[in-house]
Design an enzyme around this catalytic site. Structure first.
Site, PDB file in Angstrom:
ATOM      1  N   ASP A  17       0.869  -1.181   0.000  1.00 46.93           N
ATOM      2  CA  ASP A  17       0.000   0.000   0.000  1.00 46.93           C
ATOM      3  C   ASP A  17       0.901   1.225   0.000  1.00 46.93           C
ATOM      4  OD1 ASP A  17      -2.385  -1.467   0.040  1.00 46.93           O
ATOM      5  OD2 ASP A  17      -2.220  -1.779   2.194  1.00 46.93           O
ATOM      6  N   LYS A  39       0.862  -7.779  -2.916  1.00 44.80           N
ATOM      7  CA  LYS A  39      -0.477  -7.292  -3.261  1.00 44.80           C
ATOM      8  C   LYS A  39      -0.406  -5.830  -3.724  1.00 44.80           C
ATOM      9  CE  LYS A  39      -3.972  -6.308  -0.224  1.00 44.80           C
ATOM     10  NZ  LYS A  39      -4.695  -5.093  -0.644  1.00 44.80           N
ATOM     11  N   ASP A  66      -5.428  -6.311  -6.397  1.00 43.98           N
ATOM     12  CA  ASP A  66      -6.618  -6.126  -5.549  1.00 43.98           C
ATOM     13  C   ASP A  66      -7.459  -4.963  -6.095  1.00 43.98           C
ATOM     14  OD1 ASP A  66      -8.405  -6.328  -3.488  1.00 43.98           O
ATOM     15  OD2 ASP A  66      -7.073  -5.527  -1.949  1.00 43.98           O
ATOM     16  N   LYS A  68     -10.855  -5.216  -6.837  1.00 42.80           N
ATOM     17  CA  LYS A  68     -12.263  -5.314  -6.392  1.00 42.80           C
ATOM     18  C   LYS A  68     -13.237  -4.922  -7.502  1.00 42.80           C
ATOM     19  CE  LYS A  68     -11.331  -4.749  -1.447  1.00 42.80           C
ATOM     20  NZ  LYS A  68      -9.857  -4.626  -1.423  1.00 42.80           N
ATOM     21  N   LEU A  69     -13.185  -5.681  -8.592  1.00 39.04           N
ATOM     22  CA  LEU A  69     -14.011  -5.359  -9.767  1.00 39.04           C
ATOM     23  C   LEU A  69     -15.498  -5.537  -9.472  1.00 39.04           C
ATOM     24  CD1 LEU A  69     -11.898  -7.262 -12.467  1.00 39.04           C
ATOM     25  CD2 LEU A  69     -11.747  -4.838 -11.823  1.00 39.04           C
ATOM     26  N   HIS A  70     -16.291  -4.651 -10.024  1.00 41.34           N
ATOM     27  CA  HIS A  70     -17.748  -4.729  -9.879  1.00 41.34           C
ATOM     28  C   HIS A  70     -18.345  -3.898 -11.016  1.00 41.34           C
ATOM     29  CE1 HIS A  70     -21.430  -4.410  -6.942  1.00 41.34           C
ATOM     30  NE2 HIS A  70     -21.787  -4.743  -8.169  1.00 41.34           N
ATOM     31  N   ASP A  71     -18.828  -4.580 -12.076  1.00 38.96           N
ATOM     32  CA  ASP A  71     -19.368  -3.844 -13.231  1.00 38.96           C
ATOM     33  C   ASP A  71     -20.246  -4.813 -14.012  1.00 38.96           C
ATOM     34  OD1 ASP A  71     -19.694  -1.971 -15.377  1.00 38.96           O
ATOM     35  OD2 ASP A  71     -17.755  -1.090 -14.875  1.00 38.96           O
ATOM     36  N   ILE A  72     -20.681  -4.415 -15.194  1.00 38.95           N
ATOM     37  CA  ILE A  72     -21.511  -5.343 -15.975  1.00 38.95           C
ATOM     38  C   ILE A  72     -20.646  -6.533 -16.400  1.00 38.95           C
ATOM     39  CG2 ILE A  72     -23.118  -3.557 -16.759  1.00 38.95           C
ATOM     40  CD1 ILE A  72     -21.645  -3.635 -19.485  1.00 38.95           C
ATOM     41  N   PRO A  73     -21.276  -7.686 -16.653  1.00 40.21           N
ATOM     42  CA  PRO A  73     -20.493  -8.903 -16.915  1.00 40.21           C
ATOM     43  C   PRO A  73     -19.436  -8.749 -18.005  1.00 40.21           C
ATOM     44  CG  PRO A  73     -22.785  -9.480 -16.534  1.00 40.21           C
ATOM     45  CD  PRO A  73     -22.735  -7.983 -16.554  1.00 40.21           C
ATOM     46  N   THR A  75     -17.804  -6.120 -19.093  1.00 38.32           N
ATOM     47  CA  THR A  75     -16.680  -5.260 -18.686  1.00 38.32           C
ATOM     48  C   THR A  75     -15.758  -5.996 -17.726  1.00 38.32           C
ATOM     49  OG1 THR A  75     -18.085  -3.343 -18.984  1.00 38.32           O
ATOM     50  CG2 THR A  75     -16.129  -3.030 -17.630  1.00 38.32           C
ATOM     51  N   THR A 125     -15.417  -5.573   5.231  1.00 35.27           N
ATOM     52  CA  THR A 125     -15.420  -5.568   6.706  1.00 35.27           C
ATOM     53  C   THR A 125     -15.699  -4.173   7.265  1.00 35.27           C
ATOM     54  OG1 THR A 125     -13.026  -5.462   6.544  1.00 35.27           O
ATOM     55  CG2 THR A 125     -13.972  -7.591   7.090  1.00 35.27           C
ATOM     56  N   GLN A 196      -7.865  -1.597  11.779  1.00 31.59           N
ATOM     57  CA  GLN A 196      -8.553  -2.876  11.603  1.00 31.59           C
ATOM     58  C   GLN A 196      -9.399  -3.132  12.844  1.00 31.59           C
ATOM     59  OE1 GLN A 196      -8.598  -4.524   8.948  1.00 31.59           O
ATOM     60  NE2 GLN A 196      -6.645  -4.396   7.852  1.00 31.59           N
ATOM     61  N   ARG A 217       0.924  -2.927   7.137  1.00 35.26           N
ATOM     62  CA  ARG A 217       1.642  -2.046   8.056  1.00 35.26           C
ATOM     63  C   ARG A 217       2.550  -2.746   9.066  1.00 35.26           C
ATOM     64  NH1 ARG A 217      -3.780   1.236   8.975  1.00 35.26           N
ATOM     65  NH2 ARG A 217      -4.488  -0.882   8.542  1.00 35.26           N
TER      66      ARG A 217
END
Ligand code: C5P
Length: 247
Positions: A17, A39, A66, A68-73, A75, A125, A196, A217
């Site tokens: 990160d 990562k 990492d 975190k994909l979230h879109d139409i199938p 894409t 989370t 966390q 970290r």
């Protein structure tokens, strides 16, 4: 290196990160030989793009993208192909994208034949029950996470990201899944949980069924990062031994 040491190394992932590749090189490069996986998250990838993946691969480590994909199938399917072409070993996507998105992503990852493994995110989370209710989900976070994990598994996704608190339940429900656990802290450092909420030790996570623990970290900020990595690998080895021979 013994087989046990090799297995512990492979199960430790460093979260790089960092805001830039220069910064990543400065602190993560000396640690690369101490972990099995690097990562690359949204912060670094958004700034540096494929060069970040190429850098991590040049260090001889598996790359966990990492995003975190979230879109139409369509894409997401195409993004999976792009990640596969970059040589990533792991790629995250949101199970809440739905069955069609998950199925097409899983089929494409297999079809590319480059060994890319998808990891589904169930419930972040950072969300609690009232956050879910506010977006129209009446289930508890635990129930929702399990339902989404089952959906993703049926769609052909075999890996999951889950907190230390959920790993045992997920392992019980999905015995063959590949489970990845962030929020892991070295033994004796539980108080240094940063932001966390619920943290576990690497030994606890692995003993409960985690296959890969993600640490950021506690390694980046350690006074002696190499010693911290060694201690984490010893914890992982103890967790793997407990899993083989539950007492
Ligand atoms: O620094 P720390 O060890 O907390 O870093 C954990 C890494 O795992 C970060 O890259 C963070 O974004 C990621 N992560 C997490 N909790 C989740 C999912 C991912 O901390 N539930």
């Amino acid at each position: 290196m013994s087989d046990a040491d090799q297995a512990a190394l492979a199960a430790l992932c460093l979260a790089v990160d960092a805001p830039s590749l220069d910064e990543a090189r400065r602190w993560a490069e000396p640690l690369a030989g101490q972990v099995g996986v690097l990562k690359i998250g949204l912060e670094l990838f958004t700034r540096e793009g494929p060069a970040a993946v190429a850098w991590a691969r040049s260090l001889g480590r598996d790359v966990f993208l990492d995003l975190k994909l979230h879109d139409i199938p369509q894409t997401v399917e195409r993004a999976v192909a792009s990640a596969s072409a970059l040589g990533a070993r792991f790629l995250t996507l949101h199970a809440s994208g739905g069955a069609a998105m998950l199925e097409r992503a899983a089929r494409r990852a297999r079809g590319e034949g480059a060994g890319l493994r998808l990891l589904a995110i169930t419930v972040l989370t950072s969300l609690d029950g009232s956050d879910l209710a506010a977006i129209g989900v009446p289930r508890s976070p635990g129930d929702h996470a399990l339902a989404l994990a089952r959906l993703a598994r049926e769609a052909g996704v075999e890996g999951f990201v889950c907190s230390g608190a959920e790993v045992g339940a997920l392992r019980g429900a999905l015995p063959d899944a590949f489970l990845v656990t962030p929020g892991v802290r070295p033994r004796g450092a539980r108080d240094a949980a940063d932001d966390q909420r619920r943290v576990v030790t690497a030994e606890e996570a692995v003993a409960a069924g985690s296959d890969l623990v993600v640490v950021g970290r506690p390694l980046r900020d350690a006074l002696d990062p190499e010693a911290a990595a060694r201690a984490l690998r010893a914890d992982i080895a103890a967790g793997l031994a407990r899993r083989r021979c539950p007492s």
